[in-house]
Motif scaffolding. Sequence first.
Motif, PDB file in Angstrom:
ATOM      1  N   CYS A   6       7.558 -31.306 -27.263  1.00 53.91           N
ATOM      2  CA  CYS A   6       7.105 -32.166 -26.168  1.00 53.91           C
ATOM      3  C   CYS A   6       7.915 -33.453 -26.217  1.00 53.91           C
ATOM      4  CB  CYS A   6       5.624 -32.500 -26.304  1.00 53.91           C
ATOM      5  SG  CYS A   6       4.509 -31.153 -25.867  1.00 53.91           S
ATOM      6  N   LEU A   7       8.434 -33.866 -25.067  1.00 55.34           N
ATOM      7  CA  LEU A   7       9.249 -35.072 -24.992  1.00 55.34           C
ATOM      8  C   LEU A   7       8.493 -36.170 -24.259  1.00 55.34           C
ATOM      9  CD1 LEU A   7      12.931 -35.597 -24.564  1.00 55.34           C
ATOM     10  CD2 LEU A   7      11.536 -36.478 -22.698  1.00 55.34           C
ATOM     11  N   ILE A   8       8.523 -37.369 -24.841  1.00 50.14           N
ATOM     12  CA  ILE A   8       7.867 -38.534 -24.237  1.00 50.14           C
ATOM     13  C   ILE A   8       8.937 -39.556 -23.883  1.00 50.14           C
ATOM     14  CG2 ILE A   8       6.156 -40.355 -24.520  1.00 50.14           C
ATOM     15  CD1 ILE A   8       4.852 -38.667 -26.718  1.00 50.14           C
ATOM     16  N   GLY A   9       9.047 -39.887 -22.612  1.00 54.84           N
ATOM     17  CA  GLY A   9      10.045 -40.848 -22.146  1.00 54.84           C
ATOM     18  C   GLY A   9      11.192 -40.140 -21.461  1.00 54.84           C
ATOM     19  N   CYS A  10      11.321 -40.339 -20.158  1.00 58.86           N
ATOM     20  CA  CYS A  10      12.319 -39.606 -19.371  1.00 58.86           C
ATOM     21  C   CYS A  10      13.374 -40.543 -18.782  1.00 58.86           C
ATOM     22  CB  CYS A  10      11.621 -38.828 -18.252  1.00 58.86           C
ATOM     23  SG  CYS A  10      10.474 -37.574 -18.867  1.00 58.86           S
ATOM     24  N   GLY A  11      13.754 -41.540 -19.568  1.00 58.11           N
ATOM     25  CA  GLY A  11      14.716 -42.524 -19.096  1.00 58.11           C
ATOM     26  C   GLY A  11      16.163 -42.155 -19.374  1.00 58.11           C
ATOM     27  N   PHE A  12      16.993 -43.179 -19.462  1.00 54.77           N
ATOM     28  CA  PHE A  12      18.448 -43.050 -19.546  1.00 54.77           C
ATOM     29  C   PHE A  12      18.911 -42.091 -20.639  1.00 54.77           C
ATOM     30  CE2 PHE A  12      22.315 -44.741 -21.664  1.00 54.77           C
ATOM     31  CZ  PHE A  12      23.243 -44.511 -20.662  1.00 54.77           C
ATOM     32  N   PHE A  13      18.516 -42.343 -21.880  1.00 56.10           N
ATOM     33  CA  PHE A  13      19.064 -41.563 -22.992  1.00 56.10           C
ATOM     34  C   PHE A  13      18.368 -40.217 -23.167  1.00 56.10           C
ATOM     35  CE2 PHE A  13      20.406 -40.673 -27.376  1.00 56.10           C
ATOM     36  CZ  PHE A  13      21.753 -40.997 -27.286  1.00 56.10           C
ATOM     37  N   ALA A  14      17.195 -40.069 -22.571  1.00 57.25           N
ATOM     38  CA  ALA A  14      16.429 -38.830 -22.738  1.00 57.25           C
ATOM     39  C   ALA A  14      17.170 -37.608 -22.203  1.00 57.25           C
ATOM     40  CB  ALA A  14      15.071 -38.953 -22.059  1.00 57.25           C
ATOM     41  N   HIS A  15      18.076 -37.799 -21.254  1.00 55.96           N
ATOM     42  CA  HIS A  15      18.845 -36.661 -20.737  1.00 55.96           C
ATOM     43  C   HIS A  15      19.703 -36.039 -21.849  1.00 55.96           C
ATOM     44  CE1 HIS A  15      17.670 -38.476 -16.913  1.00 55.96           C
ATOM     45  NE2 HIS A  15      17.922 -37.306 -16.368  1.00 55.96           N
ATOM     46  N   ASN A  16      20.192 -36.871 -22.761  1.00 57.50           N
ATOM     47  CA  ASN A  16      20.939 -36.327 -23.902  1.00 57.50           C
ATOM     48  C   ASN A  16      20.022 -35.493 -24.789  1.00 57.50           C
ATOM     49  OD1 ASN A  16      23.495 -37.505 -23.287  1.00 57.50           O
ATOM     50  ND2 ASN A  16      22.748 -39.458 -24.048  1.00 57.50           N
ATOM     51  N   ASP A  23      20.543 -26.720 -25.769  1.00 60.64           N
ATOM     52  CA  ASP A  23      21.632 -26.095 -26.525  1.00 60.64           C
ATOM     53  C   ASP A  23      21.128 -25.302 -27.721  1.00 60.64           C
ATOM     54  OD1 ASP A  23      23.784 -26.823 -25.014  1.00 60.64           O
ATOM     55  OD2 ASP A  23      24.618 -28.255 -26.446  1.00 60.64           O
ATOM     56  N   LEU A  24      19.953 -25.668 -28.219  1.00 61.56           N
ATOM     57  CA  LEU A  24      19.456 -25.109 -29.469  1.00 61.56           C
ATOM     58  C   LEU A  24      18.500 -23.956 -29.184  1.00 61.56           C
ATOM     59  CD1 LEU A  24      18.905 -28.546 -31.211  1.00 61.56           C
ATOM     60  CD2 LEU A  24      20.711 -26.910 -31.711  1.00 61.56           C
ATOM     61  N   GLY A  25      18.860 -22.776 -29.584  1.00 61.46           N
ATOM     62  CA  GLY A  25      18.073 -21.602 -29.244  1.00 61.46           C
ATOM     63  C   GLY A  25      16.717 -21.525 -29.909  1.00 61.46           C
ATOM     64  N   ASP A  26      16.506 -22.324 -30.978  1.00 57.54           N
ATOM     65  CA  ASP A  26      15.240 -22.274 -31.699  1.00 57.54           C
ATOM     66  C   ASP A  26      14.257 -23.337 -31.230  1.00 57.54           C
ATOM     67  OD1 ASP A  26      16.225 -20.189 -33.197  1.00 57.54           O
ATOM     68  OD2 ASP A  26      16.920 -21.469 -34.825  1.00 57.54           O
ATOM     69  N   GLU A 274      37.740 -35.174 -34.213  1.00 52.28           N
ATOM     70  CA  GLU A 274      37.129 -35.275 -32.885  1.00 52.28           C
ATOM     71  C   GLU A 274      36.122 -34.150 -32.696  1.00 52.28           C
ATOM     72  OE1 GLU A 274      38.255 -35.886 -28.166  1.00 52.28           O
ATOM     73  OE2 GLU A 274      39.845 -35.606 -29.658  1.00 52.28           O
ATOM     74  N   PRO A 275      34.914 -34.472 -32.248  1.00 51.60           N
ATOM     75  CA  PRO A 275      33.911 -33.424 -32.041  1.00 51.60           C
ATOM     76  C   PRO A 275      34.201 -32.631 -30.777  1.00 51.60           C
ATOM     77  CG  PRO A 275      33.046 -35.529 -31.314  1.00 51.60           C
ATOM     78  CD  PRO A 275      34.398 -35.811 -31.938  1.00 51.60           C
ATOM     79  N   VAL A 276      33.618 -31.461 -30.706  1.00 46.47           N
ATOM     80  CA  VAL A 276      33.728 -30.674 -29.489  1.00 46.47           C
ATOM     81  C   VAL A 276      32.886 -31.338 -28.399  1.00 46.47           C
ATOM     82  CG1 VAL A 276      34.126 -28.526 -30.732  1.00 46.47           C
ATOM     83  CG2 VAL A 276      31.787 -29.197 -30.137  1.00 46.47           C
ATOM     84  N   VAL A 277      33.271 -31.132 -27.172  1.00 50.07           N
ATOM     85  CA  VAL A 277      32.485 -31.636 -26.043  1.00 50.07           C
ATOM     86  C   VAL A 277      31.389 -30.617 -25.751  1.00 50.07           C
ATOM     87  CG1 VAL A 277      32.524 -32.372 -23.638  1.00 50.07           C
ATOM     88  CG2 VAL A 277      34.527 -32.767 -25.098  1.00 50.07           C
ATOM     89  N   PRO A 278      30.115 -31.002 -25.810  1.00 54.70           N
ATOM     90  CA  PRO A 278      29.062 -30.044 -25.480  1.00 54.70           C
ATOM     91  C   PRO A 278      29.244 -29.498 -24.061  1.00 54.70           C
ATOM     92  CG  PRO A 278      28.134 -32.034 -26.457  1.00 54.70           C
ATOM     93  CD  PRO A 278      29.580 -32.321 -26.171  1.00 54.70           C
ATOM     94  N   TRP A 280      27.404 -29.471 -21.654  1.00 52.26           N
ATOM     95  CA  TRP A 280      26.808 -30.375 -20.680  1.00 52.26           C
ATOM     96  C   TRP A 280      27.395 -31.785 -20.771  1.00 52.26           C
ATOM     97  CZ3 TRP A 280      24.645 -34.237 -23.635  1.00 52.26           C
ATOM     98  CH2 TRP A 280      24.335 -33.889 -24.965  1.00 52.26           C
ATOM     99  N   GLY A 281      28.324 -31.998 -21.723  1.00 47.21           N
ATOM    100  CA  GLY A 281      28.824 -33.337 -21.994  1.00 47.21           C
ATOM    101  C   GLY A 281      30.150 -33.637 -21.332  1.00 47.21           C
ATOM    102  N   GLU A 282      30.684 -34.794 -21.651  1.00 49.63           N
ATOM    103  CA  GLU A 282      31.980 -35.218 -21.129  1.00 49.63           C
ATOM    104  C   GLU A 282      32.535 -36.330 -21.998  1.00 49.63           C
ATOM    105  OE1 GLU A 282      31.698 -37.015 -17.288  1.00 49.63           O
ATOM    106  OE2 GLU A 282      29.922 -38.180 -17.780  1.00 49.63           O
ATOM    107  N   LYS A 283      33.856 -36.468 -21.982  1.00 49.67           N
ATOM    108  CA  LYS A 283      34.497 -37.580 -22.672  1.00 49.67           C
ATOM    109  C   LYS A 283      34.325 -38.849 -21.840  1.00 49.67           C
ATOM    110  CE  LYS A 283      37.972 -34.755 -25.032  1.00 49.67           C
ATOM    111  NZ  LYS A 283      39.409 -34.566 -25.318  1.00 49.67           N
ATOM    112  N   PRO A 284      34.189 -40.022 -22.435  1.00 56.02           N
ATOM    113  CA  PRO A 284      34.280 -40.309 -23.866  1.00 56.02           C
ATOM    114  C   PRO A 284      32.943 -40.229 -24.597  1.00 56.02           C
ATOM    115  CG  PRO A 284      34.092 -42.377 -22.704  1.00 56.02           C
ATOM    116  CD  PRO A 284      34.053 -41.290 -21.647  1.00 56.02           C
ATOM    117  N   TRP A 285      31.919 -39.677 -23.946  1.00 51.26           N
ATOM    118  CA  TRP A 285      30.569 -39.695 -24.506  1.00 51.26           C
ATOM    119  C   TRP A 285      30.335 -38.593 -25.532  1.00 51.26           C
ATOM    120  CZ3 TRP A 285      28.318 -44.042 -23.177  1.00 51.26           C
ATOM    121  CH2 TRP A 285      28.704 -44.643 -21.973  1.00 51.26           C
TER     122      TRP A 285
END
Length: 346
Positions: A6-16, A23-26, A274-278, A280-285
């Motif tokens: 359960c997630l609480i807070g649907c603001g800016f960073f919550a999308h990450n 991404d996590l199957g479990d 350098e990490p892989v880009v998820p 759903w992600g993008e550079k430079p994030w």
Amino acid sequence: MTARVCLIGCGFFAHNHMSAWADLGDADVVAVCDRDRDRAQAMAKDFGVDAVFTDASEMLAAMAPDIVDIVTTPPSHRALVEIAAPLARLVICQKPIADSRTDAAAMVDAAAQAETTLLIHENFRWQNGFVRLREAIASGAIGTPAFARFSFRHRFDVYAGQPYLASVPRLALMDVGIHLYDLARLFMGEVESLTCEVQTRNPKVAGEDAFTTMLRHKSGGVSVVDASFHSRLDPDPFPQTLAVVEGDAGTLELTAGYRLIQHDARGSVVHDVEPVVPPWGEKPWHGVQSSVVALQRHALDVLAGKAVAQPSGADNLHTLDLALASYDSAASGQRIAMDDWRKAQA
């Protein structure tokens, strides 16, 4: 077994957070909650979540989660952890754990009394560069660390996505200083004393937007931690944190462009970290985004009994102490002995 989240807070960073859970199957986010119903409904629609709530207590009682992921601002953290701890096996709380030591200690106590794990969403240590840096040190690549510097300087408009930052009276130390102090403790050990200087360089913000702190560690090592939201650099390294760790047998540098450079008696070797880009992600994030996936994967390992929380609420309380003591040092112009400072808080 798939963990119910359960997630609480649907603001800016919550999308990450939501993207990382996807991404996590479990893991399966079974409900989201925000006081703003429209925002919660938008998040639920984006990620295919059926249950939407505006009251955290109602959501947790109804959904029986394994994990509660709190992605709200610090003033709400204590109440939400106290609500969630008896109703979940693991609670993740965004950093900083709290604005005060009293609230943070109460959160740690609430989790302990409920026999629930409290994991702080301290994602810098889970960035690929710092994971690799830690592995290199553990391998003995540079011997015993004696000096380190962790630096986060940029001019990116952090206020665009999080406008409340411009009005908070305590800014850089509590926003990014917490991250850097966590790294300093992780790589150099507990802190004996500190001296901090703060600056407000942007006249449009209320709090400090730059600071420099020198830390003396109980190991005898020394570290420097510095940050600025008002530094003009080209190219701007944002959102990377740069680091140097010196040991008695060599030096490791984490530089812009995700390069880990090892210096020793034989010369230097450059490693690409350098990490892989998820998906759903993008550079430079991607450095930040991939670290959220890594931390939440760690949370699932903790839930399964395969790992110990890094960092736990109890551990992160010591990191909060450094930020709070830094304000006292900056105000007084004095060096702060951390053991004495903690006794004064009791």
